[in-house]
Design an enzyme around this catalytic site. Structure first.
Site, PDB file in Angstrom:
ATOM      1  CD  GLU A 100      -7.546  -3.774 -22.757  1.00 24.48           C
ATOM      2  OE1 GLU A 100      -7.288  -3.978 -21.555  1.00 24.48           O
ATOM      3  OE2 GLU A 100      -8.701  -3.822 -23.228  1.00 24.48           O
ATOM      4  CD1 TRP A 107      -8.342  -0.925 -17.292  1.00 22.29           C
ATOM      5  CD2 TRP A 107     -10.384  -0.156 -17.762  1.00 22.29           C
ATOM      6  NE1 TRP A 107      -9.168  -1.316 -16.269  1.00 22.29           N
ATOM      7  CE2 TRP A 107     -10.431  -0.861 -16.525  1.00 22.29           C
ATOM      8  CE3 TRP A 107     -11.550   0.412 -18.255  1.00 22.29           C
ATOM      9  CZ2 TRP A 107     -11.607  -0.999 -15.789  1.00 22.29           C
ATOM     10  CZ3 TRP A 107     -12.717   0.271 -17.516  1.00 22.29           C
ATOM     11  CH2 TRP A 107     -12.737  -0.427 -16.302  1.00 22.29           C
ATOM     12  CD1 TRP A 130     -17.312  -8.823   2.189  1.00 19.57           C
ATOM     13  CD2 TRP A 130     -17.513 -10.084   0.359  1.00 19.57           C
ATOM     14  NE1 TRP A 130     -17.466  -7.973   1.127  1.00 19.57           N
ATOM     15  CE2 TRP A 130     -17.595  -8.717  -0.014  1.00 19.57           C
ATOM     16  CE3 TRP A 130     -17.617 -11.065  -0.634  1.00 19.57           C
ATOM     17  CZ2 TRP A 130     -17.769  -8.319  -1.342  1.00 19.57           C
ATOM     18  CZ3 TRP A 130     -17.793 -10.661  -1.953  1.00 19.57           C
ATOM     19  CH2 TRP A 130     -17.869  -9.307  -2.289  1.00 19.57           C
ATOM     20  CG  ASN A 156      -6.673  -8.603 -18.810  1.00 17.57           C
ATOM     21  OD1 ASN A 156      -6.511  -8.096 -17.714  1.00 17.57           O
ATOM     22  ND2 ASN A 156      -7.690  -8.297 -19.598  1.00 17.57           N
ATOM     23  CD1 TRP A 199     -14.817  -6.031  -3.160  1.00 16.78           C
ATOM     24  CD2 TRP A 199     -12.793  -5.236  -3.703  1.00 16.78           C
ATOM     25  NE1 TRP A 199     -14.756  -4.720  -2.747  1.00 16.78           N
ATOM     26  CE2 TRP A 199     -13.534  -4.208  -3.059  1.00 16.78           C
ATOM     27  CE3 TRP A 199     -11.495  -4.960  -4.119  1.00 16.78           C
ATOM     28  CZ2 TRP A 199     -13.021  -2.938  -2.837  1.00 16.78           C
ATOM     29  CZ3 TRP A 199     -10.974  -3.693  -3.899  1.00 16.78           C
ATOM     30  CH2 TRP A 199     -11.730  -2.698  -3.262  1.00 16.78           C
ATOM     31  CD1 TRP A 249      -7.933  -7.157  -7.940  1.00 11.91           C
ATOM     32  CD2 TRP A 249      -9.474  -8.677  -7.358  1.00 11.91           C
ATOM     33  NE1 TRP A 249      -7.324  -8.391  -7.947  1.00 11.91           N
ATOM     34  CE2 TRP A 249      -8.241  -9.342  -7.588  1.00 11.91           C
ATOM     35  CE3 TRP A 249     -10.575  -9.423  -6.978  1.00 11.91           C
ATOM     36  CZ2 TRP A 249      -8.103 -10.718  -7.445  1.00 11.91           C
ATOM     37  CZ3 TRP A 249     -10.432 -10.804  -6.829  1.00 11.91           C
ATOM     38  CH2 TRP A 249      -9.213 -11.429  -7.073  1.00 11.91           C
TER      39      TRP A 249
END
Length: 489
Positions: free
Chosen positions: A285, A288, A316, A351, A369, A392
């Site tokens: 993590e 990341w 959208w 998360n 998004w 996202w």
């Protein structure tokens, strides 16, 4: 007022704090403290810099308390924090003229606008004979240096992770300077309260302090708690929102109250114990986060532009009622609503639940998004512009190494899988607290008499679902197939 500069006057150096609000592991501060000159510590509220300071209203609350904590830590070391506002070059130029400072020290930042500002300032300072020194510390690696064998940046996480592990040598943790020499006279600064970082009417952050202790001391205490409690079982526990199974270090990392190097070092002993697999999962993590900044360094428009440009043609939905229901935690899907209400109540969201609510917004409601990215930016205390944009885009399926579009979370099944007894939902959606486990994640399927016994009236005390998930899923899949056909032609 210009400082009196004479033969006995010892010219100071300046430490410019940004997202490094700590004394430990602060390379810029340590270098300045070792130069045997007085140190002027400043924080600049930069005008017109979207990635400087707090990124949203919730993080502004955090920034206020973090600056206050940093000022106290500096006072304990014999110094103090000077708050200033304006264009940082103008602020520094005025301060240098006022104090005769010979050098400016800072830790590097990696958003494009910050890099541009720092590059310009460093060039101008050196032309005027003022030393400018920058250091690493916000990340464990320099994003421009870790490249593939073809000299390209990584766009897939697993190869990045392998390359990172193979070549990574963490910095040794540095103690906080015991004393930081202060100037004879401090330059005038601004009052923190005058920056109006805290909400007042209404004070929507009134519950935040029940959950958080901003500042370096709070960060170190949180790390210690995590290492002695939550990291055991982290690999599985991190997906269960009702339990304290995550580190909750992200707000401290976001404001630089804690260095990632210190966290990496702190987890090393766990590899010789039974928690090795949990420590490895946690380190992924951390990496990341590094990968997200690696991507933003090479794609500075990542928060506003689809990395997969096929999605530029996506149509959208602009239904404002659906967006409002999602923002308020009134969608009729308990795990989604619990997550959005946790966000309001604490400035944070678990998360796993972030992925669920993001999938619901994008794929059940077909809302762009970027709308969700902006909402999180304003409401999360741990907002990190690279991590937020990366996550996202990952959920939307348009990012680097993204989750495929057809991976659409079923909010009911996700709730039942990761909040099986409904404890998380009951905590944040108390109107559903008396429902039995069987229906806590699907109240719209509960028999009428059971709803009555639980005090739930759909459409009144709790909303009916704003969309039917099965139909919404089919619509999303059709939209993606249509997009694929359009790009193919």
């Amino acid at each position: 007022m210009k400082m009196p500069i004479n033969e006995s006057y010892v010219r100071p150096v300046i430490v410019w704090f940004r997202r490094d609000l700590r004394l430990k592991d602060n390379l810029a501060l340590h270098a300045a403290a070792e130069c045997r000159q007085p140190v002027i510590c400043i924080y600049v509220r930069e005008h017109g810099a979207p990635h400087a300071g707090a990124l949203g209203a919730a993080q502004a609350w955090w920034l206020h308390h973090s600056l206050a904590a940093l000022d106290q830590s500096l006072k304990d070391a014999g110094n103090r924090l000077i708050l200033l506002s304006g264009d940082p070059h103008d602020v520094l130029e005025h301060l240098i003229e006022q104090t005769g400072a010979t050098a400016v020290y800072w830790n590097r930042r990696y958003a494009a606008d910050g890099i541009a500002v720092d590059t310009r300032i460093k060039s101008r300072l050196r032309k005027k004979g003022v030393d400018a020194h920058s250091f690493a510390g916000f990340l464990m690696h320099e994003p421009g240096k870790l490249l593939t064998k073809q000299d390209r940046h990584y766009s897939v996480f697993t190869p990045f992770w392998r390359a990172f592990e193979a070549g990574f040598h963490p910095l040794d943790p540095l103690p906080a300077p015991k004393t930081i020499a202060a100037p004879d006279t401090f330059p005038a600064g601004e009052a923190l309260d005058h920056w109006n970082l805290l909400p007042k009417k209404p004070n929507w952050a009134r519950g935040f302090s029940d959950h958080w202790t901003p500042g370096e001391k709070g960060a170190l205490a949180r790390l210690d708690d995590f290492l002695h409690e939550a990291i055991a079982g982290y690999k599985q526990g991190r997906d269960q929102p009702a339990k304290s199974g995550t580190s909750r270090l992200s707000p401290h990392l976001a404001m630089g109250e804690l260095s990632p190097h210190r966290i990496w070092h702190a987890t090393a002993p766990l590899f010789d114990a039974s928690q090795g697999h949990d420590a490895a999962s946690f380190r992924r993590e951390l990496v990341w986060r590094e990968f997200s900044w690696h991507m933003m360094f090479h794609r500075p428009d990542m928060a506003s532009v689809n990395l997969d440009r096929r999605f530029d043609a996506f149509e959208w939905d602009t239904e404002k009622k659906h967006l409002s229901a999602w923002q308020r935690g009134m969608t009729g899907y308990p795990i989604v609503d619990a997550g959005m209400r946790e966000l309001w109540q604490t400035g944070f969201m678990h998360n796993r639940v972030r992925m669920i609510v993001a999938s619901f917004l994008i794929k059940d409601l077909l809302i762009d998004w970027r709308v969700g990215e902006r909402w999180f930016r304003d409401t999360l205390v741990d907002i990190d512009c690279a991590n937020n944009a990366m996550n996202w885009q990952w959920v939307a399926g348009c990012g680097a190494d993204a989750s495929p579009w057809f991976r659409i979370f079923n909010p009911v099944k996700q709730g039942e899988a990761f909040d099986a007894d409904g404890a998380y939902v009951r905590r944040h959606c108390p109107e559903l607290a008396r429902l039995p486990e069987k229906f806590i994640h699907r109240p719209f399927e509960a028999p009428l008499n059971m709803l009555e016994e639980a005090g739930v009236t759909l459409g009144k005390t709790y909303p009916a679902p704003i969309v039917a998930h099965d139909k919404a899923r089919d619509r999303a899949l059709r939209a993606f197939k249509s997009l694929s056909k359009t790009n193919a032609s």
